[in-house]
Design a protein around this motif. Structure first.
Motif, PDB file in Angstrom:
ATOM      1  N   SER A 164       0.825  -1.108   0.182  1.00  0.00           N
ATOM      2  CA  SER A 164      -0.370   0.116  -0.317  1.00  0.00           C
ATOM      3  C   SER A 164       0.845   1.296  -0.068  1.00  0.00           C
ATOM      4  CB  SER A 164      -0.734   0.002   1.143  1.00  0.00           C
ATOM      5  OG  SER A 164      -0.135  -0.089   2.196  1.00  0.00           O
ATOM      6  N   SER A 165       0.210   2.516  -0.107  1.00  0.00           N
ATOM      7  CA  SER A 165       0.827   3.180  -0.392  1.00  0.00           C
ATOM      8  C   SER A 165       1.287   4.113   1.092  1.00  0.00           C
ATOM      9  CB  SER A 165       0.328   4.285  -0.746  1.00  0.00           C
ATOM     10  OG  SER A 165       0.451   6.123  -0.867  1.00  0.00           O
ATOM     11  N   PHE A 166       2.630   4.692   1.018  1.00  0.00           N
ATOM     12  CA  PHE A 166       3.030   5.269   2.061  1.00  0.00           C
ATOM     13  C   PHE A 166       2.777   7.068   2.552  1.00  0.00           C
ATOM     14  CE2 PHE A 166       7.392   1.942   1.275  1.00  0.00           C
ATOM     15  CZ  PHE A 166       6.926   0.766   1.502  1.00  0.00           C
ATOM     16  N   THR A 167       2.137   7.296   1.158  1.00  0.00           N
ATOM     17  CA  THR A 167       1.853   8.286   1.373  1.00  0.00           C
ATOM     18  C   THR A 167       1.486   9.296   2.719  1.00  0.00           C
ATOM     19  OG1 THR A 167       0.481   8.462  -0.390  1.00  0.00           O
ATOM     20  CG2 THR A 167       2.367   9.129  -1.237  1.00  0.00           C
ATOM     21  N   THR A 168       0.731   8.209   3.131  1.00  0.00           N
ATOM     22  CA  THR A 168       0.555   8.849   4.391  1.00  0.00           C
ATOM     23  C   THR A 168       1.546   9.516   5.845  1.00  0.00           C
ATOM     24  OG1 THR A 168      -0.722   6.992   5.155  1.00  0.00           O
ATOM     25  CG2 THR A 168      -2.644   8.119   3.538  1.00  0.00           C
ATOM     26  N   PHE A 169       2.389   8.337   5.633  1.00  0.00           N
ATOM     27  CA  PHE A 169       3.218   8.944   6.681  1.00  0.00           C
ATOM     28  C   PHE A 169       4.416   8.863   6.179  1.00  0.00           C
ATOM     29  CE2 PHE A 169       4.830   4.283   6.306  1.00  0.00           C
ATOM     30  CZ  PHE A 169       4.691   3.714   5.693  1.00  0.00           C
ATOM     31  N   ASN A 175       9.742  16.398   5.113  1.00  0.00           N
ATOM     32  CA  ASN A 175      10.164  15.883   6.299  1.00  0.00           C
ATOM     33  C   ASN A 175       8.743  15.247   6.960  1.00  0.00           C
ATOM     34  OD1 ASN A 175      12.602  16.830   5.767  1.00  0.00           O
ATOM     35  ND2 ASN A 175      12.247  18.954   6.550  1.00  0.00           N
ATOM     36  N   LEU A 176       8.447  14.029   6.415  1.00  0.00           N
ATOM     37  CA  LEU A 176       7.525  13.581   6.866  1.00  0.00           C
ATOM     38  C   LEU A 176       7.466  12.507   7.205  1.00  0.00           C
ATOM     39  CD1 LEU A 176       4.061  13.246   7.915  1.00  0.00           C
ATOM     40  CD2 LEU A 176       3.757  12.332   5.661  1.00  0.00           C
ATOM     41  N   PHE A 177       8.020  11.725   8.307  1.00  0.00           N
ATOM     42  CA  PHE A 177       8.178  10.179   8.639  1.00  0.00           C
ATOM     43  C   PHE A 177       7.115  10.102   9.882  1.00  0.00           C
ATOM     44  CE2 PHE A 177      11.564   6.793   8.640  1.00  0.00           C
ATOM     45  CZ  PHE A 177      10.440   5.493   8.294  1.00  0.00           C
TER      46      PHE A 177
END
Ligand SMILES: CCCCCCCCCCCCCCC(=O)SCCNC(=O)CCNC(=O)[C@H](O)C(C)(C)COP(=O)(O)OP(=O)(O)OC[C@H]1O[C@@H](n2cnc3c(N)ncnc32)[C@H](O)[C@@H]1OP(=O)(O)O
Ligand SMILES: CCCCCCCC/C=C\CCCCCCCC(=O)OC[C@@H](O)COP(=O)(O)O
Length: 229
Positions: A164-169, A175-177
């Motif tokens: 699944s897409s990692f884009t939400t986290f 600088n989003l992780f």
């Protein structure tokens, strides 16, 4: 001049040994990064003999996702630049990674043709990222055809795996992780027995459509898959 073939058969004791160590170590990383994996369809790896596994490639985080599901008898195809990354390069070389020169289709095709022969004699699965590069947009890039030529040449099934897409986290540009859940689905094998090089484009399209639909479903975007198919 074509590059030398750099293929260390996974069945060698060294490769098996390093694969096991890499897998065990990398599988612990998820606890430090706060990532959870929800895996479905592992039974689809249980095909008789070799196979080509194709999956989407979003970031270096995929290495953790890879180790969550990687069958024991499986080597990966990677860009040759990875071989020159010091100790990591050495470790993945010893782990059996097949290095290709993406800038030379002729050389990459030669390596793939050799792999098509070796994978059947050595009875190994080969993991390829058909997008050919990292892509963290939440969609798929058009697929390169190498993996599908390989499957047809060796007459082995293609097993798609979708993360699944990692884009939400995860978004390095913003600088989003943060912590997050990654859904993984191993899809049923697609047979290639009797297919020829003329069928490679159709096979590529079929895998692309199935994987894109699955990517959107796993990432909570089912309608977009229908719109753009
Ligand atoms: C502490 C240590 C911890 C370590 C933990 C990690 C361990 C694991 C490491 C895992 C490594 C992962 C690495 C990931 C990567 O590096 S991804 C990047 C590299 N991978 C790839 O690029 C694979 C996908 N690419 C391909 O398959 C390409 O097709 C390629 C073979 C490279 C050729 O590239 P290109 O020319 O750009 O592609 P096209 O698909 O457009 O092909 C051009 C024409 O050639 C025909 N073709 C392609 N392949 C073949 C073939 N094998 N045989 C015959 N013909 C082939 C293709 O059909 C095109 O022609 P037409 O347009 O169809 O006429
Ligand atoms: C900030 C997050 C850090 C998370 C670390 C996760 C754990 C990583 C585990 C081992 C590190 C070494 C792995 C080396 C393999 C790198 C695979 C990779 O992602 O290569 C990029 C290549 O495919 C495509 O290159 P380009 O996108 O074309 O250039």
């Amino acid at each position: 001049m074509a590059d030398p073939v750099t293929f260390l058969p996974c069945c060698s004791l060294t490769a098996l040994f390093f694969c096991r160590i890499i897998k065990t170590v990398v599988k612990t990383f998820k606890y430090f990064f706060g990532l959870r994996f929800e895996v479905k369809g592992l039974e689809n790896f249980k095909v008789e003999g070799p196979a080509i596994i194709v999956s989407n490639h979003q970031s270096i985080l995929d290495m953790m996702g890879l180790m969550e599901v990687l069958p024991d008898d499986c080597v990966q195809v990677g860009k040759k630049e990875l071989m020159y990354t010091g100790s990591v390069g050495l470790i993945i070389y010893l782990g059996g990674v097949i290095f290709i020169n993406r800038k030379s289709t002729t050389s990459a095709k030669m390596v793939m043709a050799e792999v098509a022969k070796t994978m059947t004699t050595e009875n190994v699965k080969v993991w390829v990222y058909p997008e050919g590069t990292r892509n963290c947009t939440g969609d798929l890039l058009p697929f390169k055809k190498g993996a599908f030529h390989l499957a047809v040449q060796a007459q082995v099934p293609v097993i798609p795996v979708v993360y699944s897409s990692f884009t939400t986290f995860y978004n390095p540009k913003k600088n989003l992780f943060t912590s997050g859940k990654i859904k993984v689905e191993v899809l049923p094998p697609i047979e290639t027995k009797g297919l020829t090089s003329d069928d490679v484009s159709d096979l590529t399209d079929r895998c692309f459509r199935t994987m894109r639909e699955t990517l959107f479903r796993l990432s909570g975007r089912p309608s977009e898959a229908k719109d753009s198919s």
